[in-house]
Enzyme design. Structure first.
Site, short mmCIF file in Angstrom:
data_model
loop_
_atom_site.label_atom_id
_atom_site.label_comp_id
_atom_site.label_asym_id
_atom_site.label_seq_id
_atom_site.Cartn_x
_atom_site.Cartn_y
_atom_site.Cartn_z
N THR A 48 0.81 -1.22 0.00
CA THR A 48 0.00 0.00 0.00
C THR A 48 0.84 1.27 0.00
O THR A 48 1.96 1.28 0.54
CB THR A 48 -0.88 0.01 1.27
OG1 THR A 48 -1.50 1.30 1.39
CG2 THR A 48 -0.10 -0.24 2.53
N TYR B 190 -2.13 0.29 9.90
CA TYR B 190 -2.33 -0.40 8.62
C TYR B 190 -1.05 -0.35 7.79
O TYR B 190 -0.54 -1.39 7.33
CB TYR B 190 -3.50 0.26 7.86
CG TYR B 190 -3.61 -0.22 6.44
CD1 TYR B 190 -3.88 -1.56 6.17
CD2 TYR B 190 -3.43 0.65 5.37
CE1 TYR B 190 -3.95 -2.02 4.87
CE2 TYR B 190 -3.52 0.20 4.08
CZ TYR B 190 -3.78 -1.13 3.82
OH TYR B 190 -3.86 -1.58 2.54
C1 UD1 Z 1 -7.05 3.88 0.74
C2 UD1 Z 1 -7.22 2.41 1.00
C3 UD1 Z 1 -6.00 1.88 1.63
C4 UD1 Z 1 -4.81 2.23 0.74
C5 UD1 Z 1 -4.71 3.72 0.57
C6 UD1 Z 1 -3.56 4.10 -0.35
C7 UD1 Z 1 -9.52 1.69 1.35
C8 UD1 Z 1 -10.60 1.41 2.34
N1 UD1 Z 1 -8.36 2.16 1.86
O1 UD1 Z 1 -6.96 4.55 2.00
O2 UD1 Z 1 -6.10 0.49 1.77
O3 UD1 Z 1 -3.66 1.77 1.33
O4 UD1 Z 1 -5.92 4.15 -0.02
O5 UD1 Z 1 -3.40 5.50 -0.40
O6 UD1 Z 1 -9.69 1.51 0.17
N2 UD1 Z 1 -12.62 10.79 2.77
C9 UD1 Z 1 -13.61 11.72 3.07
N3 UD1 Z 1 -14.89 11.26 3.24
C10 UD1 Z 1 -15.22 9.94 3.13
C11 UD1 Z 1 -14.21 9.01 2.83
C12 UD1 Z 1 -12.92 9.47 2.65
O7 UD1 Z 1 -13.35 12.91 3.19
O8 UD1 Z 1 -16.41 9.61 3.31
C13 UD1 Z 1 -11.25 11.28 2.53
C14 UD1 Z 1 -10.20 10.72 3.49
O9 UD1 Z 1 -10.14 11.46 4.68
C15 UD1 Z 1 -8.94 10.83 2.61
C16 UD1 Z 1 -9.46 10.58 1.19
O10 UD1 Z 1 -10.86 10.84 1.23
O11 UD1 Z 1 -8.40 12.12 2.66
C17 UD1 Z 1 -9.28 9.13 0.75
O12 UD1 Z 1 -9.79 8.28 1.77
P1 UD1 Z 1 -10.16 6.75 1.48
O13 UD1 Z 1 -10.88 6.67 0.19
O14 UD1 Z 1 -10.82 6.22 2.70
O15 UD1 Z 1 -8.77 6.05 1.24
P2 UD1 Z 1 -7.43 6.06 2.13
O16 UD1 Z 1 -7.69 6.27 3.57
O17 UD1 Z 1 -6.47 6.98 1.43
#
Ligand code: UD1
Length: 332
Positions: free
Chosen positions: A118, A142
């Site tokens: 990752t 993680y």
């Molecule tokens: C994801 C992966 C992780 C991987 C990483 C690589 C998943 C569950 N996690 O984590 O396994 O190692 O990418 O970079 O696929 N966000 C919001 N609102 C939401 C959801 C997310 O604001 O409802 C924001 C988060 O705070 C973050 C961004 O969107 O800034 C991406 O978040 P997310 O899609 O959850 O992925 P990662 O945490 O980056």
């Protein structure tokens, strides 16, 4: 050599796309999955064995029966904030269970491994895009659980005939272009899935976790990669190992960063739905910005992504979520 491939976690979102591509390419696939977040109906090729990597005796039996030529190891927990709350689960599932798998490889003489790592191993990098040589300083359990697994694989490879490809996934989205499989988890927490849920009114709004990051618009920046291109990276890695390629680590991303606000804007534009957005505090363990330099995988494996466009990823995720909704509602 057989063309029997073991895919751990092959019933999950990313794993099922890899299994489909392996099946289409003529490999015999065995999926080992505890189906905690995966689904039997996502496994379109091969045999699904329901089992947990913690059960090393069961795993030995599976290895003894099939004579695998290679293992693709995805089974893991992967939600960053979850890992902050339940670190022991992450170290057990992701790190300890990787040792179980390597023990089976060792006893059964399986010497080719593709490991799902990752971008979280880079933590909050000083500079973006990151290359594979950028210092690895994970900021959540993680990322640490995966980095430890990488180190264990490297140490074991040094002491054995194992050759590996470690793929560091950036942020994965999209679905099978033919619409057969996609993200199925009921608890999908990642951004594109959450925003699709807001479009389809499965949730009332989208929360933006953190608007005070040191990024141009204050929200987190990530490098989004289409699951189909990520699956291709696995097929390319397998061919590379089959042709005696030496062990490698590759970033899997496109090198383009998009902020949460940019992603939300595109999802609203593409879907035509203006869902409510709420600003929230940062989530535990989230870095500000991580984007990939993907030169190495392109040069060494000749990896040629086909869907490197945020709009394509979003459209593909939306199409999949709409088809799931229609199925749930009994519409064909
Ligand atoms: C994801 C992966 C992780 C991987 C990483 C690589 C998943 C569950 N996690 O984590 O396994 O190692 O990418 O970079 O696929 N966000 C919001 N609102 C939401 C959801 C997310 O604001 O409802 C924001 C988060 O705070 C973050 C961004 O969107 O800034 C991406 O978040 P997310 O899609 O959850 O992925 P990662 O945490 O980056």
């Amino acid at each position: 050599m057989s063309n029997n491939i073991l895919v751990t976690g092959g019933a999950g979102y990313i794993g099922s796309h890899i299994v489909r591509r392996l099946g289409e390419a003529g490999y015999n696939v065995t999926v080992y999955d505890n189906c905690s977040t995966g689904f039997a109906h996502s496994v379109l090729y091969g045999e699904l064995i329901i089992g947990d990597l913690a059960d090393i005796h069961h795993l030995y039996q599976v290895f003894a029966k099939h004579q695998f030529s290679a293992v693709i190891h995805l089974a893991a927990r992967l939600v960053v904030p979850d890992s902050v709350m339940y670190p022991l689960d992450y170290y057990t599932n992701n790190t300890y269970n990787t040792i179980n798998l390597l023990r089976c490889c060792s006893v059964m003489g399986v010497n080719q491994l593709i490991f799902s790592s990752t971008a979280a191993v880079y933590g909050n990098p000083q500079e973006n895009p990151v290359t594979e040589n950028t210092p690895t300083l994970p900021i959540n359990p993680y990322g640490r659980s995966k980095l430890m697994s990488e180190a264990i694989i490297q140490d074991y490879a040094y002491a054995s005939r194992l050759r590996y490809v470690i793929l560091r996934y950036f942020n994965v989205g999209g679905a099978d272009p033919a619409g057969r499989i996609g993200q199925n988890s009921h608890y999908a927490s990642h951004l594109i899935a959450s925003a699709c849920n807001a479009v389809l009114k499965r949730q009332p709004e989208l929360k933006i976790f953190g608007t005070d990051f040191p990024t141009p618009d204050g929200t987190g920046v990530r490098d989004y990669i289409h699951v189909e291109d990520l699956a291709s990276a696995h097929i390319d890695s397998l061919c590379y190992l089959e042709q005696d390629g030496e062990s490698q680590i590759f970033n899997c991303g496109y090198g383009e960063g998009y902020s949460v606000r940019q992603v939300v804007e595109r999802i609203k534009a593409i879907s035509g739905v203006d869902f409510p957005v709420i600003n929230e505090a940062r989530r535990l363990g989230d870095p500000a910005c991580v984007t990939a330099c993907a030169q190495k995988i392109k040069q060494v494996l000749n990896w040629q992504p086909k869907y490197n466009n945020l709009d394509d990823i979003i459209s593909s995720s939306l199409a999949w979520e709409m088809s799931k909704l229609n199925r749930d509602n009994g519409v064909n």
